[in-house]
Design a protein around this motif. Structure first.
Motif, PDB file in Angstrom:
ATOM      1  N   UNK A 164      -6.882   1.418  23.464  1.00 42.55           N
ATOM      2  CA  UNK A 164      -7.295   1.212  24.859  1.00 42.55           C
ATOM      3  C   UNK A 164      -6.830  -0.149  25.373  1.00 42.55           C
ATOM      4  N   UNK A 165      -6.707  -1.116  24.456  1.00 43.16           N
ATOM      5  CA  UNK A 165      -6.368  -2.468  24.909  1.00 43.16           C
ATOM      6  C   UNK A 165      -4.948  -2.544  25.437  1.00 43.16           C
ATOM      7  N   UNK A 166      -4.082  -1.570  25.102  1.00 45.06           N
ATOM      8  CA  UNK A 166      -2.735  -1.681  25.667  1.00 45.06           C
ATOM      9  C   UNK A 166      -2.194  -0.427  26.323  1.00 45.06           C
ATOM     10  N   UNK A 167      -2.761   0.726  26.072  1.00 44.12           N
ATOM     11  CA  UNK A 167      -2.333   1.924  26.802  1.00 44.12           C
ATOM     12  C   UNK A 167      -3.413   2.983  26.676  1.00 44.12           C
ATOM     13  N   UNK A 168      -4.187   3.169  27.728  1.00 44.73           N
ATOM     14  CA  UNK A 168      -5.372   4.019  27.625  1.00 44.73           C
ATOM     15  C   UNK A 168      -5.051   5.502  27.719  1.00 44.73           C
ATOM     16  N   UNK A 169      -4.027   5.823  28.499  1.00 43.58           N
ATOM     17  CA  UNK A 169      -3.789   7.232  28.808  1.00 43.58           C
ATOM     18  C   UNK A 169      -2.500   7.672  28.149  1.00 43.58           C
ATOM     19  N   UNK A 224      -9.094   9.706  28.892  1.00 46.59           N
ATOM     20  CA  UNK A 224      -8.552   8.763  27.893  1.00 46.59           C
ATOM     21  C   UNK A 224      -9.162   8.947  26.509  1.00 46.59           C
ATOM     22  N   UNK A 243     -12.313   1.063  15.835  1.00 44.63           N
ATOM     23  CA  UNK A 243     -11.352  -0.046  15.819  1.00 44.63           C
ATOM     24  C   UNK A 243      -9.994   0.414  16.341  1.00 44.63           C
ATOM     25  N   UNK A 277     -10.245   0.841  20.085  1.00 44.73           N
ATOM     26  CA  UNK A 277     -10.252  -0.463  20.756  1.00 44.73           C
ATOM     27  C   UNK A 277      -8.822  -0.989  20.907  1.00 44.73           C
ATOM     28  N   UNK A 278      -8.049  -0.884  19.835  1.00 47.81           N
ATOM     29  CA  UNK A 278      -6.664  -1.368  19.891  1.00 47.81           C
ATOM     30  C   UNK A 278      -5.860  -0.536  20.885  1.00 47.81           C
ATOM     31  N   UNK A 325       2.709   7.779  16.340  1.00 46.36           N
ATOM     32  CA  UNK A 325       1.895   6.910  17.199  1.00 46.36           C
ATOM     33  C   UNK A 325       0.594   6.534  16.485  1.00 46.36           C
ATOM     34  N   UNK A 345      -2.378  10.777  25.948  1.00 44.44           N
ATOM     35  CA  UNK A 345      -2.349  12.218  25.663  1.00 44.44           C
ATOM     36  C   UNK A 345      -2.324  12.967  26.992  1.00 44.44           C
ATOM     37  N   UNK A 379      -1.233  -1.537  13.087  1.00 42.34           N
ATOM     38  CA  UNK A 379      -1.677  -2.667  13.901  1.00 42.34           C
ATOM     39  C   UNK A 379      -3.145  -2.981  13.673  1.00 42.34           C
ATOM     40  N   UNK A 380      -3.935  -1.921  13.540  1.00 41.78           N
ATOM     41  CA  UNK A 380      -5.382  -2.098  13.488  1.00 41.78           C
ATOM     42  C   UNK A 380      -5.863  -2.584  12.124  1.00 41.78           C
TER      43      UNK A 380
END
Lengths: 352, 352
Positions: free
Chosen positions: A236-241, A59, A230, A233-234, A87, A243, A94-95
């Protein structure tokens, strides 16, 4: 109407750009690289262990982040990767754009900025480019919620000197300033050299243009470790994988081969120089191009008509039916042969 | 604090699950498939034309959508694809959960549902599963903004019969009901057979488990054409090109080889049967598993201690320190050899 239908988000449907793929067509409409990716990519495909596909990717995209950090002489904690620069930019919106004040970007710019602003409910104001399509730095002095602009600009191809970027940064120390350098490898110096002076600067680049990998969806951002953390963090908080294993492996190879990369971008710049002359000879004008495309207009031939005539001959360029630029064509720099075919047709069409 | 720092979105930092990768380790912690993807995938890599990578992928993912539509005997306009089912689910949340009323999902469920709800500002209420981890359909009768649940459930592995899903759908005709079938290929019948009866049903599946492609990031949704169109409208509105050329090519091949797919899932089910017996022999109990994992608890050995002891031996399983399930371990079904090593250690550890 059924009751469940009113739960559906209403968006202005967007039709993705045409991606026709016919033999003999000349595709100069989406700023793709006319040359294949680095030759080592073939080797990576041949030796890719398909058994790895059963496992989730790393990730943190560690190998690719490491390759980019080495290449650009920055820390690994200064690099963020994503599924294309779209992306990366969406996550950056967002961040970083979380203010009640509007963010600022040019009136003529990458078409997705207002889309993401709407999507994430970020207020925005556009700042008109000057007549020559250059940025007026003073427009960015007033208080705002953040600044973003492409350099070189899309779709004008105009490149701003770093002095302009410095001026904007100097007057925007309270917000994040994003420079979208999708086309920088065909232009002048990158704003990367400003990172040491400005902690609030984020630079976004892509593998889609200069590295011939639009098909792999790889983008990245470089900035201060706090900005990168930052964004992670954003993300990973909604879709870690996000790539894939293949994107990581092929991406690393594309970064590794700097000789090929430099040769390829030099070839496109050389073709661009010839194209400039050919357009001039036919009476076109254009802002000095800094990207792998040229933004041309003609006093006698309406862009919309030229666009249609070219398309008839299976030569695809891009036309934007938007204020200020609706008499321009954005023409991707292809191979010498593709450009010669384009100019042969134009000469005939214009009776020159 | 610097002024620009207050523009950064604050999120609860999420640490992605461990993805260690050491020789000899036994990785039963992320529900990956222990077998490689379909053998044809090797062939696709060998014959993949790397020159195509310079071009943007087809934004409609036409080849993959077509392969899935053929396989599941649905229309191409009933299939949506995304970068793993996490991407598909996130877009579904954005597209369908737009009500002032809370959406409903089980208290024990896939951990990202509350995350996406928070991210997209969707109000939600959780509904407690029964003691045996089954759904109480009556909980979903009250007015709500939408319903989502995994079937089989993650992390309990419990599979609900279609009669339960029908009951929930019958009482939820005004909202979209999403059944997250990430693990369905290891369980009973899919809710796909209900699509003809319920226009408001969306089914989400993935290539990450049964098709051995966690590393490629491919997920999809199947539903009424109107639902799929709404998801595509939302997706295209902010990022049109997400599925890479390699994901499309390898994904098509994985769908094509049904013989391998069936053999691979059958093998995992057979190993699961043996694992059930072995866990029972050691005094563990578990809800009847419907997925490629089993959710076990032991009256005498705290799960947290077992987790730590296994880890010492480089055997990775998953432990959730959450209410109601903090004395359970989620154990992925690996190869027979991996499971034998797991049970050999447990026998020794428990002096059986």
């Amino acid at each position: 109407m059924k009751a469940w239908q009113d739960k559906i988000r209403s968006v202005v449907p967007y039709t993705p750009g045409e991606q026709p793929n016919r033999p003999n067509m000349i595709k100069l409409n989406t700023n793709e690289n006319p040359y294949p990716p680095a030759p080592g990519v073939r080797d990576v495909l041949d030796h890719f262990d398909e058994d790895r596909l059963r496992l989730y990717p790393d990730p943190t995209a560690g190998t690719l982040v490491g390759a980019l950090a080495d290449y650009y002489h920055v820390g690994k904690d200064q690099v963020f990767t994503g599924v294309g620069s779209d992306d990366v930019l969406a996550i950056a919106f967002m961040t970083f754009f979380n203010s009640d004040k509007p963010i600022f970007f040019p009136d003529i710019t990458y078409s997705f900025y207002p889309v993401w602003a709407d999507l994430f409910k970020v207020p925005y104001e556009t700042k008109p480019l000057k007549e020559d399509f250059s940025i007026c730095p003073q427009d960015y002095y007033p208080a705002n919620g953040g600044v973003i602009f492409p350099n070189p600009n899309a779709p004008t191809s105009h490149y701003e000197d770093l002095s302009v970027i410095r001026e904007i940064l100097d007057h925007n120390q309270d917000v994040i300033v994003i420079v979208d350098e999708a086309y920088i490898d065909f232009a002048g110096e990158s704003a990367l050299s400003l990172l040491d002076d400005y902690e609030n600067l984020l630079i976004v680049q892509t593998f889609s243009k200069s590295r011939s990998m639009a098909g792999m969806r790889i983008g990245y951002a470089i900035g201060h470790p706090e900005l990168i953390k930052a964004m992670n963090d954003v993300k990973y908080s909604f879709n870690s994988y996000t790539m894939s294993q293949t994107a990581l492996a092929l991406g690393v190879e594309a970064v590794r081969d700097d000789v090929y990369f430099k040769a390829c971008t030099a070839k496109i710049r050389a073709t661009r120089e010839k194209a400039k002359q050919a357009f001039t000879d036919l009476g076109f004008t254009y802002p000095e191009p800094g990207a792998n495309f040229i933004f041309v207009t003609h006093p006698d031939y309406p862009a919309k008509e030229l666009f249609a005539a070219l398309r008839e001959k299976d030569i695809y360029v891009r036309y934007f039916d938007k204020p200020r630029i609706n008499n321009y064509l954005r023409v991707t720099i292809g191979t010498d042969e593709q450009m010669e075919a384009l100019f042969a047709f134009l000469k005939e069409y214009m009776n020159r």
